[in-house]
Scaffold this motif. Structure first.
Motif, PDB file in Angstrom:
ATOM      1  N   LYS A 139     -10.313   7.167   2.841  1.00  0.00           N
ATOM      2  CA  LYS A 139     -10.113   7.124   4.285  1.00  0.00           C
ATOM      3  C   LYS A 139      -8.827   7.836   4.718  1.00  0.00           C
ATOM      4  O   LYS A 139      -8.565   7.942   5.906  1.00  0.00           O
ATOM      5  CB  LYS A 139     -10.124   5.677   4.765  1.00  0.00           C
TER       6      LYS A 139
ATOM      7  N   GLU B 236     -13.116   3.872  -4.424  1.00  0.00           N
ATOM      8  CA  GLU B 236     -13.074   5.151  -3.694  1.00  0.00           C
ATOM      9  C   GLU B 236     -12.716   4.940  -2.225  1.00  0.00           C
ATOM     10  O   GLU B 236     -11.955   5.702  -1.642  1.00  0.00           O
ATOM     11  CB  GLU B 236     -14.445   5.834  -3.759  1.00  0.00           C
ATOM     12  N   ASP B 237     -13.307   3.884  -1.658  1.00  0.00           N
ATOM     13  CA  ASP B 237     -13.069   3.621  -0.231  1.00  0.00           C
ATOM     14  C   ASP B 237     -11.589   3.445   0.085  1.00  0.00           C
ATOM     15  O   ASP B 237     -11.144   3.746   1.185  1.00  0.00           O
ATOM     16  CB  ASP B 237     -13.825   2.355   0.214  1.00  0.00           C
ATOM     17  N   ILE B 238     -10.856   2.928  -0.889  1.00  0.00           N
ATOM     18  CA  ILE B 238      -9.418   2.706  -0.662  1.00  0.00           C
ATOM     19  C   ILE B 238      -8.719   4.024  -0.346  1.00  0.00           C
ATOM     20  O   ILE B 238      -7.862   4.091   0.520  1.00  0.00           O
ATOM     21  CB  ILE B 238      -8.765   2.072  -1.920  1.00  0.00           C
TER      22      ILE B 238
ATOM     23  N   PRO C 235     -16.562   0.683  -8.359  1.00  0.00           N
ATOM     24  CA  PRO C 235     -16.118   2.069  -8.139  1.00  0.00           C
ATOM     25  C   PRO C 235     -16.193   2.565  -6.701  1.00  0.00           C
ATOM     26  O   PRO C 235     -15.286   3.235  -6.217  1.00  0.00           O
ATOM     27  CB  PRO C 235     -17.054   2.881  -9.041  1.00  0.00           C
ATOM     28  N   SER C 236     -17.247   2.209  -6.024  1.00  0.00           N
ATOM     29  CA  SER C 236     -17.377   2.698  -4.654  1.00  0.00           C
ATOM     30  C   SER C 236     -16.318   2.054  -3.743  1.00  0.00           C
ATOM     31  O   SER C 236     -15.784   2.703  -2.836  1.00  0.00           O
ATOM     32  CB  SER C 236     -18.794   2.360  -4.172  1.00  0.00           C
ATOM     33  N   SER C 237     -16.010   0.798  -4.012  1.00  0.00           N
ATOM     34  CA  SER C 237     -14.957   0.125  -3.237  1.00  0.00           C
ATOM     35  C   SER C 237     -13.600   0.748  -3.564  1.00  0.00           C
ATOM     36  O   SER C 237     -12.731   0.869  -2.702  1.00  0.00           O
ATOM     37  CB  SER C 237     -14.899  -1.374  -3.566  1.00  0.00           C
TER      38      SER C 237
END
Lengths: 806, 102
Positions: free
Chosen positions: B82, B77-79, B73-75
């Motif tokens: 930014k 979100e990172d998409i 999930p955190s990866s």
């Protein structure tokens, strides 16, 4: 560099600092300092490298001179000797009166080259440049290391910043319970790191900031809200100054330098997607978008307003006093503050608020809950109208901060259960058994840690075989190990809730090490892989690479779970794709790794279904179709074909073939014939042929596919091969089967997958020859079954191929 | 809206209507649905992120790139985090295909 000391006399300033550390204002002084440090190192490195190049060149020249000094005279001697060896030439020179010329030349040359001064100078140069070069190389290497270190520090602090942001969010929204040790553990490194950059945090920073987290209503909420609302307040530095220094301009865009690219609107650091995709983006344009990806710019940088810029100017003047040990003072203040806070909170709980400031209503409502969530009460405090107990409670708060997260459970009726900080009535029998076998202290410690992380309640009761988080002796070690590897608290919570790490600590360490030693490196994206085993991931990658498939980082990220979970499909699927000559590459140059979600038998069926619908080209233009539900695609194709509707524009298939919603809209929810299952089709084939031999052949193929999972042609011996070739040729000669595409036979209006036919035929030949059957005399039946088996055609739709001689 | 497919019940209350569920059943292979069910918690978190971000056609994004919802999930979100939120939403709404290029 002069030190900058942050003013700790005002709580608000500490709150601002805390917000700044969470980068809520996009002006993190720590980021700025690290970036400044990194930039300075990189600058120094550039200078050193230039000097290194210069010295290296000089050394090269000096070495050449030295070599010339050593070799030169002897080379000249050799040259002269060649004249000595040539009598005719020597005599000729003598006749001309140059007899002594060569000797004179050699003498003069040797004298010059062998002169001590020359030797000395060149030796000195070589020694000097060599030494300098060594020193510069060493310096360059150490700078590389320092730059790497600074980058790592930056990454770590970025994760920690995320954690602080998460902490503040949970604190403000009242949806978290934190252990004091955890909060202190998170904030302390900032203080220590800052000091390395000559930024001195107030001595009371960690204490005050921790209190702000636990008691956000005491002014911290409003600072956060203002900060998040864009009203950035500058951090004040101490006014007790003895020196003036300049606060570096914060240029957070440098923070993301590595991802920040051209096309940036200088006034706003927002991504301008128009630059990437153009204003009138459409799907076709997207095909080429990968090339433009580098032009994305990132929003993370600050949107510095003019006001902010002015503020920046104001921060420029800061002074550095001698460091004062304020510890004693701050401790006293801390106790006083906590007493005041406790008193204030209690008074709000019990009666009305007499504070001058009107507290936020919402905060007031949740006050009690928040206190309960963070403070470990040993018993229900009875504090009404008893001022001494207010003081007593304040002491508890101070003591309780050492043991923070404890939203204490109501005592259980069952005494046996009361010692666990969890409602065991909700636990499964398996969990109860597991818990009964371990030390209660371990269980309670794990519960405390899990609650401090704010994991879901389900996770507390989670059991997988013999594993539960509550009984995991290495739970804390696992969490700390992953924290050490830069995994943020948020990712840890997900890892627990989504059961990524319900495996041994050793396997996690091995996985992390393997990734770190690979060209991929380890980061949070790989956490889900631990569930399936890191070996599966590496095996998948190895199979892909062995087959010339080299997915890039983004493709690995997008398909990580699929390739790891479906690793056992990959080898066979690739083999099938090779047999059919289908590429995994899509039009946009990306690999369609999602296809591996299908096992070989399912993939085979999907490919054959498309070919037998006469659409083999679809496989070469749109391999992603194989990741989809091919049955429904074939149904839609059947519908448009039956109704003579155009479904292709040139080579491109109309969108509604792949989008059922669009298809239904276009044709007003048409009812199309549902494609029949393989079993139904084979049963219909049996019925149509009404031939015992065919029935035997169908049974034989059933065994071949269902029991032996045959997805390739059977290896045949020499005799078998001969029979196989004879039969195969007769399909083309006697049944007029034409090859109309790489993998497609056409017999009148029927399309047959060539690979499927050959596979079926090889199975039948192999099986039947072993039983001594005369296959040539049964060729019609064999060929018919081999061609139409698994053709997904319903009864009445099967056209039995006719022998041309009949 | 209650979803109709038994297997896809995990999408209940996630803003997927009956048509979306029908579409999922018609587009996704059985194997893909099985995997989504197995990873339903992760999928839900990621769908919710996109939904809460304000991407109105997040269902289309899911239909098109379900594989991306199987991401830590955190990866995930990172998409998205930014980029400029408004710009990103507008672009995704215009053409969801950009998602795999973010």
């Amino acid at each position: 560099m002069a030190k900058r000391i942050i003013d700790g006399t005002s709580k608000e300033n500490i709150y601002c600092l805390l917000c700044n550390l969470a980068d809520l204002d996009n002006k993190s002084i720590i980021f700025s300092a690290i970036n400044e440090r990194k930039a300075s190192l990189e600058n120094e490195k550039e200078q050193v490298d230039n000097e290194l190049m210069d010295v290296s060149n000089k050394l090269e020249i000096a070495k050449e001179q030295k070599e010339a000094l050593v070799k030169g005279p002897y080379e000249f001697e050799g040259f002269v000797k060649s004249f000595d060896g040539n009598k005719i030439l020597r005599d000729y020179l003598g006749v001309l009166g140059y007899g002594g010329f060569l000797d004179e030349c050699q003498k003069a040359h040797n004298e010059e080259l062998k002169s001590k001064d020359n030797n000395k100078k060149v030796d000195k140069d070589v020694a000097e440049y060599s030494g300098k070069l060594d020193r510069l190389e060493e310096h360059s290497l150490s700078l590389d290391q320092e730059i790497d270190k600074a980058s790592t520090t930056y990454d770590n602090i970025k994760n920690a910043t995320e954690d602080v942001k998460y902490l503040i969010d949970a604190s403000i929204n009242g949806n978290g319970s934190f252990n004091k040790d955890y909060v202190i553990g998170l904030l302390t490194p900032f203080k220590e790191l800052a000091e390395k950059f000559d930024i001195v945090f107030p001595n009371n920073f960690v204490e005050e900031a921790s209190k702000a987290i636990f008691f956000p209503e005491d002014g911290f909420s409003s600072v956060v809200k203002e900060c998040m609302g864009g009203k950035y307040k500058e951090i004040l530095f101490t006014t007790d100054m003895s020196d003036k220094i300049e606060v570096p301009n914060v240029e957070p865009e440098e923070v993301i330098k590595e991802v920040s690219i051209s096309g940036v609107d200088e006034e706003s650091n927002d991504i301008n997607l128009d630059d990437i995709f153009g204003v009138d983006t459409d799907e076709d344009e997207v095909k080429n978008v990968t090339d433009s990806e580098e032009n994305l710019d990132i929003e993370e940088g600050p949107k510095e307003s003019e006001e902010d810029e002015e503020d920046d100017d104001n921060v420029g003047e800061v002074i550095v006093p001698n460091e004062v040990d304020e510890e004693e003072v701050s401790n006293v203040e801390e106790v006083e503050d906590e007493l005041e806070e406790a008193a204030a909170i209690e008074s709000r709980e019990v009666t009305t608020i007499n504070d001058e400031e009107e507290p936020d209503e919402e905060l007031e409502k949740t006050e009690e809950e928040k206190i309960e969530s963070v403070v470990d009460f040993e018993e229900e405090p009875e504090i009404e109208e008893v001022p001494e107990e207010v003081e007593e409670m304040a002491e508890k708060i101070i003591d309780g901060l050492d043991n923070m997260p404890v939203a204490e459970e109501e005592p259980e009726e069952d005494e046996e259960k009361s010692t666990l900080n969890i409602d065991m009535s909700k636990a499964s029998t398996e969990l109860k058994k597991l818990v009964a076998d371990v030390d209660e202290k371990l269980v309670n410690s794990n519960i405390e840690n899990l609650k401090a992380l704010n994991v879901s309640e389900e996770s507390l009761y989670y059991v997988n075989g013999n594993y539960s988080y509550l009984t995991d002796v290495n739970l804390v070690n696992k969490l700390n190990y992953l924290r050490g590897k830069g995994i943020s608290e948020k990712s840890l919570v997900d890892a627990i809730n989504l059961h990524f790490i319900d495996c041994s600590l050793e396997s996690i360490k091995e996985g992390v090490n393997s990734l770190e030693n690979s060209d991929l490196g380890f980061d949070k994206q790989f956490l889900p892989v631990f569930r399936y085993g890191i070996d599966s991931f590496f095996k998948a990658m190895e199979i892909l690479r062995n087959n010339g498939i080299e997915p890039d980082a983004s493709e690995i990220k997008d398909y990580l779970v699929i390739i790891t979970k479906c690793v056992d499909n990959i080898e066979a699927d690739i083999s099938i794709l090779k047999d059919y000559g289908i590429s995994l590459l899509r039009k946009n140059g990306k690999y369609e790794l999602g296809l591996f979600v299908k096992g070989p038998m399912e993939l085979l069926q999907s490919i054959d279904d498309i070919i037998e619908n006469g659409e083999e080209d679809l496989l070469s233009t749109t391999p992603e179709v194989l990741t989809m539900n091919v049955d429904t695609i074939v149904e839609r194709l059947n519908y448009v074909k039956t109704n003579n509707i155009d479904y292709k524009e040139g080579e491109v298939y109309v969108d509604y073939i792949f989008k059922p919603g669009l298809f239904d809209k276009e044709f007003d929810n048409p009812s199309s014939d549902v494609i029949v299952s393989s079993d139904e089709c084979n049963s219909a084939l049996n019925k149509s042929l009404s031939n015992d031999l065919c029935s035997i052949f169908i049974d034989a193929l059933d065994r071949c596919y269902k029991e032996d999972h045959c997805y390739k042609m059977v290896d045949l011996g020499t005799e078998e091969k001969g029979v196989y070739e004879t039969l195969k040729n007769s399909l083309e000669k006697e049944f007029e089967a034409k090859i109309i595409n790489k993998n497609t036979y056409q017999m009148k209006d029927t399309y047959i997958s060539r690979n499927k036919f050959e596979r079926n035929l090889s199975c039948l030949v192999s099986l039947l020859l072993k039983n001594g059957e005369d296959l040539i005399s049964e060729s019609k039946e064999i060929l018919t079954v081999a061609a139409l088996y698994n053709s997904r055609r319903a009864e009445g739709m099967i056209t039995i191929p006719q022998h041309t001689e009949e | 809206m209650e979803v109709s497919s038994k297997e896809l019940v995990f999408l209940d209350n996630m803003g997927f209507d009956e048509d979306h569920i029908k579409e999922i059943n018609k587009i996704f292979s059985k194997e893909a649905i099985d995997l989504l069910v197995l990873e339903k918690d992760m999928v839900r978190i990621n769908i919710n992120y996109l939904r809460n971000l304000g991407v109105s056609n997040y269902q289309d994004a899911f239909l098109r790139f379900y594989n991306m919802f199987l991401m830590e999930p955190s990866s995930f979100e990172d998409i998205f985090s930014k980029y400029d939120k408004e710009d990103l939403i507008a672009k995704l709404e215009k053409n969801v295909a950009i998602m795999e290029h973010l």
